[in-house]
Scaffold this active site. Structure first.
Site, PDB file in Angstrom:
ATOM      1  N   ASP A 275       0.827  -1.203   0.000  1.00 30.38           N
ATOM      2  CA  ASP A 275       0.000   0.000   0.000  1.00 30.38           C
ATOM      3  C   ASP A 275       0.867   1.261   0.000  1.00 30.38           C
ATOM      4  OD1 ASP A 275      -2.630   1.357   0.398  1.00 30.38           O
ATOM      5  OD2 ASP A 275      -1.693   1.976   2.292  1.00 30.38           O
ATOM      6  N   GLU A 317       1.208  -0.935  -5.142  1.00 28.21           N
ATOM      7  CA  GLU A 317       0.107   0.016  -5.285  1.00 28.21           C
ATOM      8  C   GLU A 317       0.759   1.385  -5.339  1.00 28.21           C
ATOM      9  OE1 GLU A 317      -3.088   2.842  -4.109  1.00 28.21           O
ATOM     10  OE2 GLU A 317      -1.501   2.281  -2.747  1.00 28.21           O
ATOM     11  N   ARG A 506     -15.388   8.100  -0.522  1.00 31.10           N
ATOM     12  CA  ARG A 506     -15.153   6.824  -1.209  1.00 31.10           C
ATOM     13  C   ARG A 506     -16.147   5.745  -0.786  1.00 31.10           C
ATOM     14  NH1 ARG A 506      -8.902   6.198   0.192  1.00 31.10           N
ATOM     15  NH2 ARG A 506      -9.755   7.057   2.110  1.00 31.10           N
TER      16      ARG A 506
END
Ligand code: OTU
Length: 626
Positions: A275, A317, A506
C-alpha cells in the site's frame, strides 16, 4: 566497493536444507546490496544484516510444510500468476461476507465466476473508530476481532488453496495507526520508539518539506504533518492524522516490517499489496515520492522473501505516471528484483477517459507511451477499486497533447463521471479536489438507466461495462474484478449513514455486496447479462495462450472510435476490437488469415469488420485444419 558479509553469514545458515541454502546463495547478495544502499553507512551494518538474516532463517524454519511444497512448485513455474486462466477479485471482508469465516461460504460463488485470486481489503487489527477502512493498522500480527482471528485466516487461506485460489492481502507499510503499540510507546515517552516515525520539535522542518510535498487527501486531511499534544511535537502523516508514516531510515522499522510480512506469509498469504509504496522514503526538496531508496526497500523485501518463502508475490500500489510506475516492476538490470505485479493505473484512468469521449485516439496514444514491463513481472489491470479514480496521474501522461488541451480533457472527464456534464450517462461524485467516487456500473450509466426504467439505456450500460472488462481481460497481465461489478452493483446512496464513513466520499462505492442481486445471476436480467458476460471473458481468456507474457500493441480504427489491441507471441496472434462509441463503427479486418470471433463463434469474411454500439470482437486465427 564495500566488503561482502555474505561469506560470514553462509556459516550461520549451515544445517538448513538444500532448498534454503541454494536460495540463500542466490538472493543474499541482492538483499545485501539493497540493504547497504539503505543502511550501509552505519557502523553497525553487519549487526543489522545479521539480525535480518536471522529473522529470515527463523521464518523459513517456521514455515508450514504445505507452504514449503507450494514454494517449490511455484519456483518450478515462476510465471504461475501470468497464466491467462488467472483472474482476480477484490472485496472488503465485512461487506462481502461478514467475517473471514464467512468468506469460506462464498468460495463456490467465486469459483463459479472463474476467480482464482482473491484480494481481501484490510482486516488486520485496526484503530477502533476512524480507521480509513482498515488502512490504519493497530497490529500486523492480529486480525480485527470483529472479522475473525489468526486461526480463521489460516483456515481460510488453506481452504482457498485447496480450491486453487490464491490470497492477496494489504501490507500497509507506509504508516501505522496512532494506536499501534509503537505509537503508544512514543506518546508514553519511550525514546526507543521515537525513531520509528518522523517527529519534529516545531514547524520549521515540516514547513520546509511542505514546500515541495503534494497532498493525498486535500480536503479531509490537508497537510502532511500532525501535532501530537502528549509529546508537544509534530509527526509526519501523509494520509489521515491518525496514520503515522514509518521511518524506514531506521533499520529497526525495516526489520519489524519484514518480520510482520513473513509472519503473515507463513499464515498462508500468497500476495502482498504494498500500500502507498511510493511514499516510503522522505527527502527534503522533493515530493518524497518514488525516491531511489523506495526501490531498495522493495528489492530487499523481494530478495529476503525469495529466500524464506519464494512462492510469495509483491504487488505495487503506486498511483503514479507509467514512466515511474514501471520501475516498481523492475527495469533494466533490476528486472526480476522488484514487485511482480503493479496496478495499471494509466490503463484504468484512460479507459474511463475514452468511454466518456466515445473515442479511442487518446487512449491508444497514451498506451503507446507506457514503457515495456520487465520479464517476470506484469500488470494488474482493473477499472475500479475501493478508492476514487484519481485523474491527477493523467496530467503527467500527455502523450504529445498540449498542456492546455490535456488539462481541459482531464477536467472534462472528471466532470463527466460526477454526472455534471449535460448528457453524461454516468453517476458519481467528485472526491477531494482531483478524483471521482462511484461504482463501475454507475459510471457506466446503469444507475441513471434503471432510474428512468429505460431498457435501451440499460442495454448500453451493460455493453459499456463488458467493453471495459474486455480490454482489462485482454490487455496483458492479470485482470481484477472489483466486488459487485459482475452483478452491476450501483452506488450506495446511504453511504453517509454507514459505519466507518467519517466524511470520506469513497464510501459511495463501498456498499455491502447485494447477495439478492447476485442470486439473479442465473436469471435473464441485467445481473445475469453481466455475470455471464464476465464468465465468458474468463473462459475465452483462459484458452488464449497468445496472452502469455504479452502486452498488447494498441492502434485505432473506425474514425478513431475503435481500439485495436494486437498480441503476437510463440502461440500466435490475437486481435481485440472494441468500439468505444454508442454508434456502429466499421474497421479494417486484420490481413493474411481467416479469423474467428470468440464471443459469437463467427468467422470473419472480407476485409471490413462492422461493430455495433460498444461492439467488441476477440479474434483468433482459424486453425487451417478446421
Ligand atoms: C491507499 O491509497 C489505499 O488504497 C487507500 O484506501 C488508503 O486510504 C491510503 O493508501 C492510505 O493507506 O492516495 O487515493 O500512490 O495514491 O496509496 C488513494 C499511492 C491514495 C497512493 C495510494 C493511496
Amino acid at each position: 566497493m564495500a566488503t561482502s558479509v555474505r561469506s560470514t553469514k553462509i556459516e550461520n545458515i549451515a544445517g538448513l536444507d538444500s532448498a534454503y541454502d541454494a536460495r540463500y546463495e542466490i538472493y543474499a547478495p541482492d538483499a545485501e546490496t539493497a540493504l547497504r544502499h539503505l543502511y550501509g553507512d552505519r557502523k553497525e551494518f553487519l549487526e543489522i544484516f545479521t539480525r535480518i538474516m536471522h529473522a529470515v532463517r527463523g521464518a523459513y524454519i517456521n514455515r508450514p510444510e504445505a507452504l514449503k511444497q507450494l514454494d517449490l512448485r511455484r519456483s518450478q513455474q515462476p510465471d504461475w500468476f501470468q497464466h491467462p486462466d488467472r483472474v482476480g477479485y477484490m472485496a472488503y471482508v465485512d461487506r462481502f461476507a461478514g467475517t473471514l469465516g464467512g468468506i469460506e461460504e462464498k468460495i463456490d460463488y467465486l469459483k463459479e465466476l472463474g476467480v482464482n485470486y482473491l484480494h481481501l481489503l484490510p482486516f488486520l487489527k485496526m484503530r477502533p473508530v476512524r480507521n480509513d477502512g482498515g488502512f490504519a493498522v493497530s497490529s500486523y500480527t492480529e486480525v480485527e476481532p470483529r472479522l475473525g482471528s489468526m486461526e480463521d485466516l489460516e483456515k481460510l487461506a488453506s481452504h482457498l488453496r485447496e480450491n486453487g485460489i490464491s490470497l492477496c492481502i494489504d501490507f500497509i507499510l507506509n504508516h501505522t495507526a496512532d494506536d499501534h503499540d509503537w505509537a503508544r510507546r512514543c506518546r508514553n515517552g519511550d525514546r526507543a520508539f521515537k525513531d520509528f516515525y518522523h517527529f519534529f520539535p516545531d514547524r520549521e522542518a515540516p514547513d520546509q518539506y511542505e514546500k515541495t510535498l503534494g497532498e493525498a487527501f486535500t480536503e479531509t486531511a490537508p497537510g502532511n504533518f500532525t501535532y501530537v499534544p502528549e509529546q508537544d511535537e509534530w509527526v509526519w502523516t501523509t494520509f489521515y492524522p491518525y496514520q503515522w508514516d514509518l521511518n524506514y531510515a531506521n533499520p529497526r522499522v525495516f526489520e519489524e516490517m519484514l518480520k510482520s510480512l513473513l509472519f503473515l506469509a507463513n499464515r498462508g498469504v500468497d500476495v502482498f499489496r504494498l500500500d502507498a509504496a511510493p511514499y516510503l522514503w522522505k527527502r527534503l526538496g522533493t515530493d518524497c515520492l518514488n525516491q531511489p531508496e523506495v526501490f531498495s526497500i522493495i528489492r530487499a523485501f523481494r530478495a529476503l522473501i525469495a529466500i524464506a518463502a519464494p512462492g510469495i508475490l509483491l504487488k505495487a500500489e503506486a498511483i503514479v505516471p507509467s514512466y515511474n510506475l514501471v520501475h516498481y516492476l523492475g527495469a533494466g538490470v533490476l528486472a526480476g528484483k522488484e514487485c511482480q505485479l503493479a496496478y495499471n493505473t494509466t490503463l484504468m484512468t484512460m479507459l474511463w477517459s475514452a468511454l466518456a469521449e466515445g473515442d479511442a485516439v487518446r487512449l491508444a496514444r497514451v498506451l503507446e507511451t507506457i514503457p515495456p514491463v520487465a520479464s517476470g513481472a506484469t500488470w494488474l489491470n482493473y477499472t475500479r477499486c475501493h478508492d476514487d479514480v484519481g485523474w491527477d496521474v493523467l496530467l503527467e501522461e500527455k502523450a504529445g497533447y498540449t498542456e492546455e488541451n490535456w488539462r481541459e480533457h482531464v477536467k472534462f472527464t472528471r466532470a463527466f463521471y460526477s454526472g455534471d456534464t449535460p448528457g453524461s450517462f454516468a453517476s458519481g461524485k467528485n472526491y477531494q479536489t482531483h478524483g471521482t467516487a462511484g461504482s463501475m456500473a454507475s459510471f457506466c450509466g446503469l444507475e441513471k438507466a434503471v432510474l428512468r426504467e429505460d431498457d435501451d439505456a440499460i442495454d448500453l450500460a451493460v455493453r459499456r461495462l463488458l467493453l471495459l472488462y474486455t480490454v482489462v481481460f485482454s490487455y496483458g497481465g492479470m485482470p481484477l474484478i472489483n466486488m459487485g461489478d459482475e452483478i452491476g452493483q450501483l452506488n450506495d446512496q446511504e453511504f453517509a449513514t454507514r459505519e466507518g464513513y467519517d466524511g470520506d466520499g469513497r464510501w459511495l462505492h463501498r456498499g455491502a455486496m447485494d447477495w439478492k442481486k447476485a442470486a439473479w445471476c442465473h436469471g435473464n436480467g441485467v445481473e445475469a447479462a453481466l455475470f455471464h458476460g464476465v464468465q465468458k471473458l474468463v473462459d475465452i481468456r483462459s484458452s488464449t495462450p497468445q496472452l502469455i507474457q504479452s502486452v498488447a500493441k494498441p492502434a485505432v480504427d473506425g474514425d478513431g472510435r475503435v481500439l485495436k489491441l494486437h498480441h503476437h507471441n510463440a502461440h500466435g496472434e490475437l486481435y481485440i476490437y472494441v468500439n468505444f462509441s454508442p454508434t456502429p463503427a466499421s474497421a479494417s479486418a486484420p490481413l493474411g488469415r481467416v479469423w474467428r470471433d470468440q464471443f459469437s463463434g463467427k468467422v470473419i469474411h472480407g476485409d471490413r469488420i462492422e461493430l455495433g454500439p460498444y461492439g467488441r470482437l476477440w479474434l483468433t486465427p482459424v486453425d487451417e485444419a478446421e
